[in-house]
Write a protein that holds these residues in place. Sequence first.
Motif, mmCIF file in Angstrom:
data_model
loop_
_atom_site.group_PDB
_atom_site.id
_atom_site.type_symbol
_atom_site.label_atom_id
_atom_site.label_comp_id
_atom_site.label_asym_id
_atom_site.label_seq_id
_atom_site.Cartn_x
_atom_site.Cartn_y
_atom_site.Cartn_z
ATOM 1 N N ARG A 10 129.756 48.102 33.291
ATOM 2 C CA ARG A 10 128.996 48.243 32.035
ATOM 3 C C ARG A 10 129.130 46.796 31.477
ATOM 4 O O ARG A 10 130.159 46.155 30.887
ATOM 5 N N LYS A 11 127.913 46.083 31.168
ATOM 6 C CA LYS A 11 127.749 44.948 30.430
ATOM 7 C C LYS A 11 128.648 43.915 30.822
ATOM 8 O O LYS A 11 129.183 42.954 30.098
ATOM 9 N N ILE A 20 131.529 44.019 32.285
ATOM 10 C CA ILE A 20 132.928 44.772 32.511
ATOM 11 C C ILE A 20 133.177 45.718 33.636
ATOM 12 O O ILE A 20 132.095 46.519 33.622
ATOM 13 N N TYR A 66 135.392 48.432 34.959
ATOM 14 C CA TYR A 66 136.233 49.455 34.375
ATOM 15 C C TYR A 66 136.904 50.320 35.582
ATOM 16 O O TYR A 66 136.070 50.995 36.495
ATOM 17 N N PHE A 118 131.779 54.474 24.216
ATOM 18 C CA PHE A 118 132.696 53.082 24.032
ATOM 19 C C PHE A 118 132.819 52.510 22.568
ATOM 20 O O PHE A 118 131.865 52.555 21.701
ATOM 21 N N GLY A 140 134.045 47.253 23.830
ATOM 22 C CA GLY A 140 134.023 47.579 25.447
ATOM 23 C C GLY A 140 134.942 48.441 25.710
ATOM 24 O O GLY A 140 134.905 48.938 26.801
#
Length: 426
Positions: A194-195, A197, A199, A278, A282
Amino acid sequence: MAQNPLIQNQFTADPSVRVFNGKIYLYPSHDIPATPGHGRAGWFCMQDYHVFSSPNLTDWTDHGVIVSQNTVPWADSAAYSMWAPDCIERGGKYYFYFPAPAKSGGPKGFSVGVAIANEPYGPFIPQPLPIAGIHGIDPNVQIDKDGQAYIYWAQGNLYGAKLKANMLELASEPVKLEGFPDKGLKEGPYLFERKGIYYMTYPHVADKIERLEYAMSDSPLGPFKYAGVLMDESLSGCWTNHQSVIEFKNQWYLFYHNDDLSPNFDKNRSVRADSLFFNEDGTIRKVIPTLRGVGVTASSKKIQIDRFSAKSADGVGVEFLDTLNKFRGWKTIFNKTNSWIKYNGVFFGKKTAGRVNVNACSATGGTLLISTEDKPGKVIAKLVIPKGNNWSVVKKAVSFMPGGVRNLVVQLKGSGHVEVDWISFE
């Protein structure tokens, strides 16, 4: 169903959830009770995989068995250890990854196999051999923005490697992923991006049972930095948990499992879902499990108020309808004046008149008030539940029919003991 657990006619666990062609596909493992000669008593027993689909997080279709231990050429057909799977699409084909022990003479421990289909619901054709170089469980596959595919698995620690474009062979040597707690069992890796990043989410036994944690990185293979707890240990004491995270229609969701339908034996589990959010930096807000879950319930369906959003501090209880057949679900018990229960997210059509149906039973007789959560609440109907020992559907014309998505409140007026299975509108 639009409530937790999502599937209530069989056991499901270890959910891998994907969005394909605008629909959600759920690929869980399938717990079954062990029987003499079929599985190990008191342990996990899993012989096959189903796939379920939903257009809306509410209505789920079971597409049946897609892979079985009896249909995989290299797998031990008597192991009953078809553990947590995953599925991903590439080039118009769907690749289903699953762990299983090999037949006698094959690699020791667990291997990871692949089955391929032209549709997300199958039919899936298992490949003749497992992926060389992987020894472990809980495969997870992701394709990065540059088209490179990665596979992750657990073997005491978490591991990852690149996949070749054929999605069947490793393109790099496996690496142990760094940045996770050293002590305690770690398994079930599930990566999402996500964006920019990455995870990595995973179950971890930090104390006695598993909780869900996550770590963050700017690279698919790390190094990762531990970021916190995604979901605390289960209040019911379920020893395992297992997760996947998806975005669907601009909302993120966490899928996981608990022992809802088997509270006395946590090796028979059930898949749940709750919304995930979120923070601005983040990081992920801890997800608090709910019974209500996600999705909107149509007013014409059976609204299971025992999967409540909130309830009064006392005077309301939830029990199984039938302790010998827990797949029948639960009932709500009202036994104190003005005790109440709230159920969020019911969608009403444009009807201006109609009636409400309540499947109820009351040894004492009693009166239920059904209203919206508006302040002040608007009464939809007042129903007198007759005295008796049998379940019956009580029908009553409504004072008005709400419109749009509304929250409902069911309240016991006066004294009595009233049990409710479901309510619906027509």
